[in-house]
Each structure stands twice: as C-alpha cells, then as structure tokens.
Design an enzyme around this catalytic site. Structure first.
Site, PDB file in Angstrom:
ATOM      1  N   PRO A  64       0.732  -1.220   0.066  1.00  0.00           N
ATOM      2  CA  PRO A  64       0.068  -0.078   0.085  1.00  0.00           C
ATOM      3  C   PRO A  64       0.814   1.270   0.054  1.00  0.00           C
ATOM      4  CG  PRO A  64      -0.864  -1.714   1.702  1.00  0.00           C
ATOM      5  CD  PRO A  64       0.518  -2.113   1.086  1.00  0.00           C
TER       6      PRO A  64
ATOM      7  N   GLU B  83       9.171  -8.249 -18.595  1.00  0.00           N
ATOM      8  CA  GLU B  83       7.618  -7.903 -18.042  1.00  0.00           C
ATOM      9  C   GLU B  83       7.176  -6.636 -18.827  1.00  0.00           C
ATOM     10  OE1 GLU B  83       5.289  -6.592 -13.896  1.00  0.00           O
ATOM     11  OE2 GLU B  83       7.496  -7.378 -13.706  1.00  0.00           O
TER      12      GLU B  83
END
Length: 385
Positions: free
Chosen positions: A131, A242
C-alpha cells in the site's frame, strides 16, 4: 491488425490457429460471467495447460515444451485479448512469475512446483507491491524473521493479480535493515496465517486482484528462492521482459479496439450516411492506423531482440511507455467515435476503455518509464552536476 507481419513463420501461424480456436471455445463464451464474478474460472488454467499454453519455455523433464521463443507468448496475448478477455492473465503465470523458479529455484523446488504450474493445477502470482510502496520496491515493509529452521513472514501485499485463484505466490519481503535487503520466498496460498480480500477495480473485471495479509506465516527454509539478501536484484532481472510483455498487451488491446470501432463506424449511420465517411472519422482512424502499425512493427522487433538476448532496460521502458499511452489514446478516440453507445456497458468498447487505464500504472508507471529512459541518456541528477 497490421497485416503481413514478418516475424512469424508457418509454425507460429499454426500455433495461432490452435490458440484462436481454444480461446473462442473455452474463454469467449464465459467472459460475461467471469467479469460479473470478478475472476475467471480456475478450470481455464487447467484447460490451457492441457493445450500446452502455460510455461512453454519449461524443460520437457517437468512437462513443458522447452520453447523459449517470446513470439509464442505474444500470440497467446493477442488471441486471448481479441477473442476472449484481457483479464485472463495466462502470461503473468507463465512469463512473469514462473521464470523465478527456473532462474533462482533449486532443482528440488523446480521438481516440486513446475509440473503443476505447467499443467495449470498450480496457479501462480507474485506479491511485491504494498500500500505504501508502489513503484518503490525497496520501500516495502513486509518482513521475514529467520527462526532457524523456518522463516516467519508478516505484512501485507496490495494489488496482487491472480490473487484469489493463486495456489503459489512468489513473495518479496525484507530480510534485514539495509534498504535493499530483500528476499524472495515461495509461499503456498493455503498456509495458516494467510488471508486474501478481493479489491473492487475500475476495470479488468475478470482479473482477480486482492490484498494479501500475512500473519506469522511459517515458511520452510526449503522455500527460499536463491540468496535471501538478493531479492531486489532478482526482481530487477525480469523487469525488461515484463515491460515488453506489457507493451505486447497494450498494442494488442488497442488493435482490437480499433477494429471494433472501424466496423462500428461503417455500419452506424448519421445524416443519411455511415459515420465513417465523415472527414473527422476518416482522419482520426487514419492517424490511429498509422500509429498502431508503427508501434506494432517496433514491438515485433523488440520481441526478436529479446529472443536474441539483446533487449535493453531503456528499450523495454520506451515500449511500455509509448504503447500504454497509445492504448489510452486509442480507447478514448474509439469511445468518442461510438458516440453515446461507447458509454454503454453493453458495448465492448466501454469495458475496454476501463480495462486500459491501468496499463499506464502497472509494471511501472509512465513517469517511472521516463525516469529510466532519461537516466539512460546520462541525465541522472546524481551524475550531472
């Protein structure tokens, strides 16, 4: 879609036909249900595994095909997005998470986990983001404590894709007080102390995205990946691929949106003629067609560079930046060309518009991509005085 792409040979085209038929039969009919449920059915991974579509690079000794050619993964992306749904994350499983086992795992770990990953019985996820530490991975707070015969994991991870379906997670956690003292660990999702909460998102409705909590989770010493102090380096090793994969996704998604819109403006009539015959529509679509073809050609060349082991971090960042920004522009223009219909959930372009927004955020934000490119130009503030 760009025609006559020169990077594919007859074997690739046969594979594309196989993937297209599979997606049309096994994914397309279920998309609406999966989007409503907030996750795709686990069974689709097993079906994909039976078709040989998962971890194609893995050695035959584990049940793989031993084919480490990114063009095959590119084809899977394109067909799943065109005929299925962008939220079915086979490639996350196969090319982003799976390779950690190959690169850094022990032979015992590979024998234990790879066969299930290849068959689709074991679904993979990677738990890096937190977070309060998005793109700044070194700022993570999740921590493991060395307890002699095991590690003890505590903390939480946010925005974890494949999170509900996952059986095995590669978890990054702090192993020491140094900023880059991070380790990677193979964590089975049903171990005591693990809980997962689905997250409500703007788009990617069929993708199961969660926050994961780890409360005194015991990790056997046999489940550490490589050196427990080098996890940050391990994570960085896969970032170029990625980001190239993210670029493949963005350009494929944009191509589908363009094609849907082209069909729509040919059929939709206003003032007695097709909307597509108005100059604004023609010019707008002509410009998008040129941009898409240019980007597709470049991405195809970067895939070949990757296959040759020559893909640079800045080229991958450039690809990710430009394709995700183009994807957003295409979606916006295509919704506009649909008019009010584009704002309606019953039209696919409306859902695609929502799905596309995250492309400029995940795998590194557009701003982070610009930092990488700028530093490659020698414009690092630490070096330029």
């Amino acid at each position: 879609m760009l025609q006559n792409r020169l990077i594919f040979d007859s074997d690739h085209e046969l594979f594309r036909d196989q993937v297209r038929k599979f997606v049309q039969k096994e994914i397309g009919p279920h998309v609406d249900h999966w989007r409503e449920a907030g996750r795709c059915d686990r069974e689709i991974f097993r079906k994909a595994g039976a078709q040989g579509l998962l971890l194609m690079w893995a050695d035959e000794a584990y049940g793989g095909s031993g084919v480490d050619d990114l063009r095959y993964e590119q084809i899977v992306y394109e067909e799943v997005i065109r005929h299925g749904d962008i939220g079915v994350f086979f490639t996350l499983h196969s090319r982003i998470v799976g390779p950690y086992l190959q690169r850094f795992g022990t032979e015992e770990q590979r024998q234990r986990y790879l066969p299930g990953c290849i068959s689709g019985e074991t679904i993979l996820a990677v738990a890096m983001t937190e977070p309060d530490a998005g793109s700044d991975l070194a700022g993570m707070k999740a921590r493991v404590e060395d307890c002699g015969d095991h590690w003890l994991l505590n903390g939480s991870k946010m925005y974890i894709s494949n999170g509900l379906n996952a059986d095995l997670m590669v978890v990054a956690a702090r192993t020491g007080s140094e900023r880059y003292a991070i380790g990677l660990f193979l964590v089975e999702a049903d171990w005591p102390g693990i809980s997962r909460t689905p997250l409500a998102k703007m788009g990617l409705d069929a993708q199961d995205t969660v926050i994961v909590f780890f409360d005194d989770v015991r990790i056997p010493k046999t489940n550490g990946l490589g050196d427990p102090q080098k996890g940050f380096t391990y994570l960085a090793e896969g970032l170029a691929e990625e980001r190239l994969l993210s670029a493949c996704q963005s350009i494929a998604h944009a191509q589908v949106a363009f094609d849907l819109t082209l069909d729509y403006v040919k059929d939709r009539r206003a003032f007695g003629r097709p909307v597509g015959t108005f100059q604004n529509s023609r010019f707008k679509l002509a410009e998008l067609r040129a941009l898409l073809d240019c980007q597709q050609t470049w991405i195809d060349q970067l895939v070949l560079q990757h296959n040759a082991g020559r893909l640079s971090a800045e080229a991958a960042a450039s690809a990710k930046l430009l394709t995700s920004e183009l994807e957003g522009r295409v979606m916006d223009d295509c919704v506009q060309l649909h008019g009010s219909a584009g704002y309606m959930e019953e039209y696919r372009i409306s859902r695609m518009y929502r799905d596309a927004r995250v492309s400029r955020i995940f795998a590194g934000t557009s701003e982070i991509m610009k930092e990488i490119i700028g530093r490659a130009l020698g414009l690092d503030e630490r070096k330029v005085k």
